[in-house]
Every structure is written in structure tokens, then in C-alpha cells.
Design a protein around this motif. Structure first.
Motif, mmCIF file in Angstrom:
data_model
loop_
_atom_site.group_PDB
_atom_site.id
_atom_site.type_symbol
_atom_site.label_atom_id
_atom_site.label_comp_id
_atom_site.label_asym_id
_atom_site.label_seq_id
_atom_site.Cartn_x
_atom_site.Cartn_y
_atom_site.Cartn_z
ATOM 1 N N ARG A 251 -14.601 82.256 -32.298
ATOM 2 C CA ARG A 251 -14.034 81.243 -32.307
ATOM 3 C C ARG A 251 -12.772 81.498 -32.820
ATOM 4 N N GLN B 200 -8.389 79.407 -32.673
ATOM 5 C CA GLN B 200 -7.436 78.365 -32.366
ATOM 6 C C GLN B 200 -6.194 78.434 -32.899
ATOM 7 N N GLY C 18 -3.069 76.643 -32.842
ATOM 8 C CA GLY C 18 -1.932 75.236 -32.920
ATOM 9 C C GLY C 18 -0.892 74.962 -32.977
ATOM 10 N N HIS D 192 -7.501 73.186 -23.956
ATOM 11 C CA HIS D 192 -6.155 72.478 -24.747
ATOM 12 C C HIS D 192 -6.741 71.343 -25.380
ATOM 13 N N SER D 193 -6.207 71.144 -26.666
ATOM 14 C CA SER D 193 -6.334 69.743 -27.230
ATOM 15 C C SER D 193 -5.887 68.025 -26.286
ATOM 16 N N ASP E 203 -2.672 70.671 -36.976
ATOM 17 C CA ASP E 203 -3.210 70.497 -35.234
ATOM 18 C C ASP E 203 -1.892 69.235 -33.607
ATOM 19 N N PHE F 166 -3.376 72.238 -29.609
ATOM 20 C CA PHE F 166 -3.828 73.355 -29.615
ATOM 21 C C PHE F 166 -5.143 73.851 -29.078
ATOM 22 N N SER G 99 -8.093 76.003 -28.363
ATOM 23 C CA SER G 99 -9.072 77.222 -29.070
ATOM 24 C C SER G 99 -10.214 78.205 -27.434
ATOM 25 N N ASN H 154 -13.402 80.973 -27.114
ATOM 26 C CA ASN H 154 -14.550 81.790 -27.508
ATOM 27 C C ASN H 154 -14.174 82.458 -27.115
ATOM 28 N N ASP I 243 -8.607 81.388 -37.403
ATOM 29 C CA ASP I 243 -9.306 81.204 -37.455
ATOM 30 C C ASP I 243 -10.236 80.145 -37.326
ATOM 31 N N GLY I 244 -11.028 79.485 -35.812
ATOM 32 C CA GLY I 244 -11.751 78.633 -35.815
ATOM 33 C C GLY I 244 -12.911 78.313 -36.797
ATOM 34 N N ASP J 8 -10.974 77.514 -40.199
ATOM 35 C CA ASP J 8 -8.833 77.851 -40.346
ATOM 36 C C ASP J 8 -7.961 78.250 -40.789
#
Length: 206
Positions: free
Chosen positions: A22, A24, A26, A88-89, A100, A103, A105, A107, A142-143, A146
Motif C-alpha cells: 500500500r 498513500q 496525501g 479516498h479518505s 493528511d 488522502f 490509499s 493497494n 509508504d503505506g 509512512d
């Protein structure tokens, strides 16, 4: 050490090799203060007032031919792509969240084979440029760890005098360790000049 691409360049996308690989993407910003006139008619006086800002993050997904096949936005109807591997967040209209504010995400290990590239965009609302948005930043991280692979302090960039940005892309690359490369686009655009964001993004993945 994670390799960071310069503008216009691409490097292998960094992911922690576990779970879904994953990443991210953001965007963050803070509330601020601005001088505004308040009062009645000729009696208006300038006063420093607290303000919030509204920014939006979205992405377009492309096939090998460079055609848009899906997209993810802050709108409730488009928070997730059809494969359910990009989400999406949700819409943040204030910048009051720590970390963030919005963000996306991804995969990367589970994306369908016809997903050739994903381009990420940012917009500001209310007629403000990125330079006018307090502490506006955007990143690819990096998911799992971070850790940032690409990070821009937008309000400190000389070119950030627009309300639109084509930020970055991840593009399939069989030569890369985990099958994807990261391209730093960092192309600022005026929203009024763009008829089709999908077409604008496609120009950077060919």
C-alpha cells in the motif's frame, strides 16, 4: 534509502513488501488568518480574522492506451474505484485534521492488470492559489512505514500561483522491483484553463 524523483523524472516506487504493497498519497493544510474588511458601508475596517481552506485531492486511472477507465474523488459516489483497491479518505473542507487532511490509499499489489497508470491531482477552492493556503503540502508515502518518497511544500514553491496541480503518477514498470515506478510531474495549472483533467494527466504517462 528511498529514492526521490526530481521533477519530470521517474524512479522505482517504494513499498513495504507486505500486505497489499500500500502507498498513500496525501495532502495537508492548516487554518490561517487573513485581513478582511468588516463593518457597514464606509465604516468598514480591516480586521485579522481566522479562516479555513478547502482543498481537494483526486486521481484518474488509465489503461495502456492512455484512456481514463476510472477515477477516485472526494465525492461520496466516487470514494472508491471499481476494483476496490483505491480509496479516498473523504472531503475535508477545513484543514483541521492532523496529518493528511485528504488522502488516497492504493493497494498496488492487487490492482487489475488493465490499470496501467494512476495520476494524482490537487485543487484549491475559493479562488485561492496554493501559495495562499497555509502550510499546504502534498506527498507520496509508504503505506506501512509512512516514509515519504515525494514531498512538496506547495505554499513555498514559486510556481504555486495557481489553483490546480498535476502532482505525480505511478506507472507500471516490469523492470521495477515491485512492478511500478513513481513519476514526479509537479505541473501547476489554472483550473479555468483545463477542460479535461483526465486528458491533461494522460500527457505525462506516455
Amino acid at each position: 534509502m528511498i529514492s526521490t524523483p526530481a521533477q519530470g523524472e521517474s524512479v522505482a516506487l517504494h513499498v513495504t513488501p507486505k500486505d497489499n504493497h500500500r502507498i498513500q498519497v496525501g495532502m495537508s493544510w492548516d487554518t490561517g488568518q487573513e485581513m478582511k474588511k468588516e463593518g457597514f458601508l464606509i465604516f468598514k475596517k480591516e480586521k485579522l480574522v481566522n479562516v479555513t481552506y478547502d482543498c481537494d485531492l483526486f486521481c484518474c486511472i488509465y489503461d495502456q492506451a492512455g484512456e481514463v477507465i476510472d477515477h477516485v474523488t472526494p465525492e461520496n459516489a466516487n470514494l472508491m474505484d471499481s476494483s476496490e483497491q483505491i480509496f479516498h479518505s473523504g472531503d475535508n473542507q477545513t484543514g483541521r485534521i492532523s496529518g493528511d487532511d485528504e488522502f488516497i490509499s492504493v493497494n498496488t499489489a492487487n490492482l487489475p492488470d488493465n490499470y496501467h497508470a494512476i495520476v494524482f491531482f490537487a485543487l484549491t477552492q475559493g479562488g485561492r492559489t496554493f501559495k495562499k493556503i497555509n502550510n499546504s503540502e502534498i506527498r507520496v508515502a509508504d503505506g506501512i512505514s509512512d516514509e515519504n518518497q515525494l514531498h512538496l511544500n506547495l505554499d513555498k514553491m514559486g510556481a504555486a500561483i495557481t489553483d490546480g496541480l498535476i502532482f505525480a503518477a505511478i506507472i507500471r514498470d516490469e523492470a521495477a522491483e515491485f512492478g511500478w515506478k513513481l513519476k514526479n510531474i509537479s505541473e501547476f495549472k489554472n483550473v479555468a484553463d483545463v477542460e479535461d483533467w483526465g486528458a491533461e494527466g494522460a500527457a505525462f504517462i506516455k
